[in-house]
Structure formats: C-alpha cells, structure tokens
Motif scaffolding. Structure first.
Motif, mmCIF file in Angstrom:
data_model
loop_
_atom_site.group_PDB
_atom_site.id
_atom_site.type_symbol
_atom_site.label_atom_id
_atom_site.label_comp_id
_atom_site.label_asym_id
_atom_site.label_seq_id
_atom_site.Cartn_x
_atom_site.Cartn_y
_atom_site.Cartn_z
ATOM 1 N N ALA A 62 0.829 -1.211 0.000
ATOM 2 C CA ALA A 62 0.000 0.000 0.000
ATOM 3 C C ALA A 62 0.864 1.262 0.000
ATOM 4 O O ALA A 62 0.491 2.286 -0.587
ATOM 5 C CB ALA A 62 -0.930 -0.006 1.200
ATOM 6 N N GLU A 63 2.015 1.176 0.656
ATOM 7 C CA GLU A 63 2.936 2.323 0.711
ATOM 8 C C GLU A 63 4.029 2.234 -0.351
ATOM 9 O O GLU A 63 4.907 3.098 -0.406
ATOM 10 C CB GLU A 63 3.578 2.400 2.098
ATOM 11 C CG GLU A 63 2.599 2.708 3.218
ATOM 12 C CD GLU A 63 1.980 4.088 3.067
ATOM 13 O OE1 GLU A 63 2.667 5.015 2.587
ATOM 14 O OE2 GLU A 63 0.787 4.236 3.419
ATOM 15 N N SER A 64 3.999 1.177 -1.166
ATOM 16 C CA SER A 64 5.020 0.969 -2.214
ATOM 17 C C SER A 64 6.421 1.025 -1.636
ATOM 18 O O SER A 64 7.335 1.646 -2.199
ATOM 19 C CB SER A 64 4.870 2.022 -3.325
ATOM 20 O OG SER A 64 3.657 1.871 -4.007
ATOM 21 N N THR A 65 6.602 0.386 -0.488
ATOM 22 C CA THR A 65 7.872 0.447 0.216
ATOM 23 C C THR A 65 8.298 -0.947 0.680
ATOM 24 O O THR A 65 7.460 -1.740 1.114
ATOM 25 C CB THR A 65 7.773 1.390 1.426
ATOM 26 O OG1 THR A 65 7.353 2.683 0.988
ATOM 27 C CG2 THR A 65 9.126 1.529 2.123
ATOM 28 N N VAL A 66 9.587 -1.187 0.580
ATOM 29 C CA VAL A 66 10.189 -2.416 1.073
ATOM 30 C C VAL A 66 11.206 -2.027 2.141
ATOM 31 O O VAL A 66 11.910 -1.024 1.996
ATOM 32 C CB VAL A 66 10.869 -3.199 -0.059
ATOM 33 C CG1 VAL A 66 11.504 -4.491 0.456
ATOM 34 C CG2 VAL A 66 9.864 -3.525 -1.146
ATOM 35 N N TYR A 67 11.272 -2.824 3.182
ATOM 36 C CA TYR A 67 12.145 -2.513 4.310
ATOM 37 C C TYR A 67 13.163 -3.633 4.529
ATOM 38 O O TYR A 67 12.921 -4.794 4.190
ATOM 39 C CB TYR A 67 11.328 -2.344 5.590
ATOM 40 C CG TYR A 67 10.278 -1.270 5.517
ATOM 41 C CD1 TYR A 67 8.952 -1.581 5.236
ATOM 42 C CD2 TYR A 67 10.614 0.070 5.726
ATOM 43 C CE1 TYR A 67 7.985 -0.601 5.158
ATOM 44 C CE2 TYR A 67 9.652 1.062 5.652
ATOM 45 C CZ TYR A 67 8.331 0.721 5.371
ATOM 46 O OH TYR A 67 7.385 1.706 5.293
ATOM 47 N N LEU A 68 14.269 -3.258 5.129
ATOM 48 C CA LEU A 68 15.243 -4.240 5.591
ATOM 49 C C LEU A 68 15.655 -3.830 7.002
ATOM 50 O O LEU A 68 16.348 -2.830 7.182
ATOM 51 C CB LEU A 68 16.466 -4.314 4.679
ATOM 52 C CG LEU A 68 17.485 -5.399 5.051
ATOM 53 C CD1 LEU A 68 16.882 -6.786 4.809
ATOM 54 C CD2 LEU A 68 18.775 -5.245 4.251
#
Length: 115
Positions: free
Chosen positions: A74-80
């Motif tokens: 939904a936020e078009s974000t990927v995290y590490l």
C-alpha cells in the motif's frame, strides 16, 4: 518513470541496528518480487534478502537471524531491518525489483559498521 529510492544507510557501531527503506514509484510493487542486495568494495554484488509477491522471504546465510525483509504494498515500500550489525555488513545496499525478465535497481545507500 520507474524509481527505487533507498534510504536509511548510516554509520553504526558493531552490534547496532539500522532499518533501510526502499520507496518505489512508477511501478506496482505488488506485482514484483523485491529484494535487497549489497556490494562491498572490491567484491561482487550479492543477494542479502528477497521477498516474493506472496511475501515469502529468503535470506543469505550470512544474515539469517539478524536481518528481516518486509514489504508494504500500500505504501510501495520495502524494508530491511538489520540487527546485530557486524563490520562485514559494510557495503552499499541496493533495492531490486523483478518480474520475469524485467528488473529495476535503485542507486544504493551506504551502510558502514565500524567502531
């Protein structure tokens, strides 16, 4: 225009934590497998973590148990999320998006682990 923009890289002491973010624009990340790769000076780029369209993660052996990849479509974000960082984690970290034969790379964010 497709863009993958990484952020969150920093200088951190051994044992510390960082969270990297990859903000995507111009593509629906829900339709892409996403990943984080890294490249240290004088070394080849290597896979760190990937996450499929179905949110199944995979990790390099060197980071298993310390790093966690996640995605927010939904936020078009990927995290590490990176915990218990070691000096050997020092590298430029790149965001990657892939769908069949189409792939995109970000410009990278520097992570330095040093006392």
């Amino acid at each position: 225009q497709v863009q993958l923009v990484e952020s969150g890289g920093d200088l951190v002491q051994p044992g510390g934590s960082l969270r990297l973010s990859c903000a995507a624009s111009g593509l629906p990340i829900s339709a892409f497998d996403m990943g984080w790769y890294r490249q240290a000076p004088g070394k080849q780029r290597e896979m760190v973590a990937t996450i499929t369209i179905g949110s199944d993660p995979s990790y390099a052996d060197s980071v298993k148990g310390r790093f966690t990849i996640s995605r927010d479509n939904a936020e078009s974000t990927v995290y590490l999320q990176m915990n218990t960082l070691k000096p050997e984690d020092t590298a430029v970290y790149y965001c990657h998006a892939q769908r069949v034969f189409v792939e995109y790379w970000g410009q990278g964010t520097q992570v330095t682990v040093s006392s």
